[in-house]
Design a protein around this motif. Structure first.
Motif, PDB file in Angstrom:
ATOM      1  N   LEU A 263      44.943  45.018  52.777  1.00  0.00           N
ATOM      2  CA  LEU A 263      46.285  44.873  52.225  1.00  0.00           C
ATOM      3  C   LEU A 263      47.174  44.120  53.206  1.00  0.00           C
ATOM      4  CD1 LEU A 263      47.396  46.203  49.464  1.00  0.00           C
ATOM      5  CD2 LEU A 263      45.157  46.978  50.263  1.00  0.00           C
ATOM      6  N   ALA A 264      47.999  43.224  52.691  1.00  0.00           N
ATOM      7  CA  ALA A 264      48.942  42.483  53.525  1.00  0.00           C
ATOM      8  C   ALA A 264      50.362  42.849  53.129  1.00  0.00           C
ATOM      9  CB  ALA A 264      48.720  40.981  53.383  1.00  0.00           C
ATOM     10  N   VAL A 265      51.204  43.024  54.130  1.00  0.00           N
ATOM     11  CA  VAL A 265      52.618  43.350  53.924  1.00  0.00           C
ATOM     12  C   VAL A 265      53.438  42.193  54.486  1.00  0.00           C
ATOM     13  CG1 VAL A 265      54.476  44.997  54.361  1.00  0.00           C
ATOM     14  CG2 VAL A 265      52.096  45.804  54.192  1.00  0.00           C
ATOM     15  N   ILE A 266      54.296  41.610  53.647  1.00  0.00           N
ATOM     16  CA  ILE A 266      55.143  40.501  54.069  1.00  0.00           C
ATOM     17  C   ILE A 266      56.574  41.003  54.178  1.00  0.00           C
ATOM     18  CG2 ILE A 266      55.814  38.112  53.610  1.00  0.00           C
ATOM     19  CD1 ILE A 266      52.733  38.644  53.754  1.00  0.00           C
ATOM     20  N   SER A 267      57.149  40.936  55.375  1.00  0.00           N
ATOM     21  CA  SER A 267      58.552  41.299  55.581  1.00  0.00           C
ATOM     22  C   SER A 267      59.376  40.024  55.512  1.00  0.00           C
ATOM     23  CB  SER A 267      58.737  41.998  56.931  1.00  0.00           C
ATOM     24  OG  SER A 267      60.095  42.323  57.125  1.00  0.00           O
TER      25      SER A 267
ATOM     26  N   THR B 177      44.898  46.459  57.389  1.00  0.00           N
ATOM     27  CA  THR B 177      46.185  45.923  56.939  1.00  0.00           C
ATOM     28  C   THR B 177      46.582  44.757  57.831  1.00  0.00           C
ATOM     29  OG1 THR B 177      47.425  47.475  58.319  1.00  0.00           O
ATOM     30  CG2 THR B 177      46.985  48.138  56.033  1.00  0.00           C
ATOM     31  N   TYR B 178      47.426  43.923  57.267  1.00  0.00           N
ATOM     32  CA  TYR B 178      47.986  42.782  58.001  1.00  0.00           C
ATOM     33  C   TYR B 178      49.468  42.726  57.681  1.00  0.00           C
ATOM     34  CZ  TYR B 178      49.283  37.879  58.843  1.00  0.00           C
ATOM     35  OH  TYR B 178      49.919  36.718  59.255  1.00  0.00           O
ATOM     36  N   VAL B 179      50.303  42.589  58.707  1.00  0.00           N
ATOM     37  CA  VAL B 179      51.744  42.485  58.504  1.00  0.00           C
ATOM     38  C   VAL B 179      52.217  41.129  59.004  1.00  0.00           C
ATOM     39  CG1 VAL B 179      54.013  43.390  59.105  1.00  0.00           C
ATOM     40  CG2 VAL B 179      52.126  44.970  58.683  1.00  0.00           C
ATOM     41  N   LEU B 180      52.907  40.407  58.128  1.00  0.00           N
ATOM     42  CA  LEU B 180      53.569  39.160  58.520  1.00  0.00           C
ATOM     43  C   LEU B 180      55.068  39.406  58.471  1.00  0.00           C
ATOM     44  CD1 LEU B 180      53.600  36.138  59.204  1.00  0.00           C
ATOM     45  CD2 LEU B 180      53.543  35.671  56.737  1.00  0.00           C
ATOM     46  N   ASP B 181      55.695  39.467  59.628  1.00  0.00           N
ATOM     47  CA  ASP B 181      57.137  39.655  59.735  1.00  0.00           C
ATOM     48  C   ASP B 181      57.752  38.285  60.002  1.00  0.00           C
ATOM     49  OD1 ASP B 181      59.775  40.245  60.435  1.00  0.00           O
ATOM     50  OD2 ASP B 181      59.222  42.138  61.391  1.00  0.00           O
TER      51      ASP B 181
ATOM     52  N   ALA C  98      58.854  47.631  55.953  1.00  0.00           N
ATOM     53  CA  ALA C  98      57.497  47.069  55.989  1.00  0.00           C
ATOM     54  C   ALA C  98      56.585  47.889  56.891  1.00  0.00           C
ATOM     55  CB  ALA C  98      57.547  45.616  56.452  1.00  0.00           C
ATOM     56  N   ARG C  99      57.106  48.339  58.029  1.00  0.00           N
ATOM     57  CA  ARG C  99      56.281  49.158  58.934  1.00  0.00           C
ATOM     58  C   ARG C  99      55.943  50.500  58.303  1.00  0.00           C
ATOM     59  NH1 ARG C  99      59.891  46.649  62.447  1.00  0.00           N
ATOM     60  NH2 ARG C  99      61.306  48.434  62.480  1.00  0.00           N
ATOM     61  N   TYR C 100      56.894  51.075  57.578  1.00  0.00           N
ATOM     62  CA  TYR C 100      56.611  52.335  56.891  1.00  0.00           C
ATOM     63  C   TYR C 100      55.535  52.129  55.833  1.00  0.00           C
ATOM     64  CZ  TYR C 100      57.102  56.493  54.046  1.00  0.00           C
ATOM     65  OH  TYR C 100      56.829  57.652  53.353  1.00  0.00           O
ATOM     66  N   VAL C 101      55.641  51.044  55.074  1.00  0.00           N
ATOM     67  CA  VAL C 101      54.639  50.756  54.047  1.00  0.00           C
ATOM     68  C   VAL C 101      53.266  50.576  54.680  1.00  0.00           C
ATOM     69  CG1 VAL C 101      53.891  48.989  52.400  1.00  0.00           C
ATOM     70  CG2 VAL C 101      56.254  49.802  52.369  1.00  0.00           C
ATOM     71  N   GLN C 102      53.210  49.842  55.787  1.00  0.00           N
ATOM     72  CA  GLN C 102      51.923  49.662  56.456  1.00  0.00           C
ATOM     73  C   GLN C 102      51.332  50.997  56.881  1.00  0.00           C
ATOM     74  OE1 GLN C 102      51.877  48.150  60.425  1.00  0.00           O
ATOM     75  NE2 GLN C 102      49.852  47.210  60.205  1.00  0.00           N
ATOM     76  N   GLN C 103      52.166  51.879  57.415  1.00  0.00           N
ATOM     77  CA  GLN C 103      51.692  53.199  57.830  1.00  0.00           C
ATOM     78  C   GLN C 103      51.090  53.956  56.651  1.00  0.00           C
ATOM     79  OE1 GLN C 103      54.545  56.411  58.276  1.00  0.00           O
ATOM     80  NE2 GLN C 103      53.744  56.820  60.335  1.00  0.00           N
ATOM     81  N   GLN C 104      51.752  53.883  55.506  1.00  0.00           N
ATOM     82  CA  GLN C 104      51.248  54.576  54.325  1.00  0.00           C
ATOM     83  C   GLN C 104      49.927  53.983  53.855  1.00  0.00           C
ATOM     84  OE1 GLN C 104      52.863  57.454  53.179  1.00  0.00           O
ATOM     85  NE2 GLN C 104      53.788  56.985  55.158  1.00  0.00           N
TER      86      GLN C 104
ATOM     87  N   ASP D  28      43.374  41.571  49.673  1.00  0.00           N
ATOM     88  CA  ASP D  28      43.131  41.843  48.260  1.00  0.00           C
ATOM     89  C   ASP D  28      44.390  42.158  47.477  1.00  0.00           C
ATOM     90  OD1 ASP D  28      40.100  41.850  48.188  1.00  0.00           O
ATOM     91  OD2 ASP D  28      40.463  43.326  49.763  1.00  0.00           O
ATOM     92  N   ALA D  29      45.467  42.504  48.159  1.00  0.00           N
ATOM     93  CA  ALA D  29      46.723  42.849  47.493  1.00  0.00           C
ATOM     94  C   ALA D  29      47.844  42.724  48.513  1.00  0.00           C
ATOM     95  CB  ALA D  29      46.665  44.260  46.907  1.00  0.00           C
ATOM     96  N   PHE D  30      49.084  42.650  47.994  1.00  0.00           N
ATOM     97  CA  PHE D  30      50.224  42.362  48.855  1.00  0.00           C
ATOM     98  C   PHE D  30      51.403  43.272  48.522  1.00  0.00           C
ATOM     99  CE2 PHE D  30      47.731  38.575  48.183  1.00  0.00           C
ATOM    100  CZ  PHE D  30      47.495  38.135  49.474  1.00  0.00           C
ATOM    101  N   VAL D  31      52.196  43.556  49.549  1.00  0.00           N
ATOM    102  CA  VAL D  31      53.504  44.172  49.368  1.00  0.00           C
ATOM    103  C   VAL D  31      54.516  43.173  49.907  1.00  0.00           C
ATOM    104  CG1 VAL D  31      55.019  46.104  49.873  1.00  0.00           C
ATOM    105  CG2 VAL D  31      52.545  46.486  49.647  1.00  0.00           C
ATOM    106  N   ILE D  32      55.439  42.749  49.036  1.00  0.00           N
ATOM    107  CA  ILE D  32      56.470  41.794  49.427  1.00  0.00           C
ATOM    108  C   ILE D  32      57.770  42.557  49.616  1.00  0.00           C
ATOM    109  CG2 ILE D  32      57.633  39.645  48.849  1.00  0.00           C
ATOM    110  CD1 ILE D  32      54.592  39.342  49.031  1.00  0.00           C
ATOM    111  N   VAL D  33      58.229  42.660  50.865  1.00  0.00           N
ATOM    112  CA  VAL D  33      59.466  43.369  51.181  1.00  0.00           C
ATOM    113  C   VAL D  33      60.572  42.334  51.358  1.00  0.00           C
ATOM    114  CG1 VAL D  33      60.609  44.961  52.753  1.00  0.00           C
ATOM    115  CG2 VAL D  33      58.142  45.192  52.332  1.00  0.00           C
TER     116      VAL D  33
END
Length: 203
Positions: A3-7, A36-40, A20-26, A75-80
């Motif tokens: 999962l990738a999280v974009i801040s 997970t991958y976070v792009l801030d 975004a950090r909270y979402v990554q933790q979850q 495979d999926a993304f969270v766009i913050v």
């Protein structure tokens, strides 16, 4: 799944980064998630898109290729996204312009909007309207708006108020839905039906 999280805020120390950090933790604690991958975009500001990004380019190879590889493997993304003057930040719009090689194609995404007060709805509408056409990103029906964000998600472990508890429950639910879409859309990408070479752009 990965999962990738974009801040999407390009403000250092932003509330969007906190969310975004909270979402990554979850996501990290979910059984279905292998990594997970976070792009801030505050920590990693990208140059504005230019036509050179579509050509062989040392600059874009250095700046974008590592990010592109992480997104492609996801495979999926969270766009913050915060709401700035009723809009999505410029850096986030620029991010979508750079996703031109199928990195997001036929993969699900959850939009999480952030507001310091009672806003947050305009970025939802803007992203659903304009960011999927050429990326082929598939926004799931659920979204989350974190209003009065300064009072929420400050303690990663425990809610500090009833509103804090409610938004954590809603995020947990929406992330669960996202993971199920992530599993389902893997079958679409593996079906052999997708042809981004012939149809790289939406209509």
């Amino acid at each position: 799944m990965k999962l990738a999280v974009i801040s999407g805020s390009h403000r250092n120390g932003s509330e969007s980064g906190k969310v975004a950090r909270y979402v990554q933790q979850q996501l990290t604690s979910a059984a279905e998630v292998s990594s997970t991958y976070v792009l801030d975009l505050a920590d990693n500001p990208l140059p504005l898109w230019d036509p050179e990004a579509w050509q062989p380019s040392e600059k874009w190879e250095r700046l974008w290729s590592p990010i592109s590889a992480e997104l492609t493997a996801s495979d999926a993304f969270v766009i913050v996204t915060p709401e700035w003057s009723g809009m999505v930040p410029a850096a986030l719009k620029n991010f979508f312009l750079l996703c031109s090689k199928g990195e997001l194609a036929h993969k699900p995404a959850l939009i999480v909007a952030v507001s310091a007060s009672l806003g947050g709805s305009y970025p939802i509408a803007e992203l659903r309207m304009s960011s999927y056409k050429n990326t082929y990103l598939c926004y799931i029906p659920d979204h989350v708006i974190v209003r009065h964000v300064r009072d929420l998600l400050n303690d990663p472990a425990e809610p500090q108020s009833p509103d804090d508890g409610r938004i954590r429950e809603r995020l947990h639910y929406a992330l669960g839905i996202l993971l199920q879409y992530g599993k389902a859309l893997q079958q679409v990408r593996e079906s052999g039906t997708v042809n981004l070479t012939r149809y790289p752009f939406g209509m």
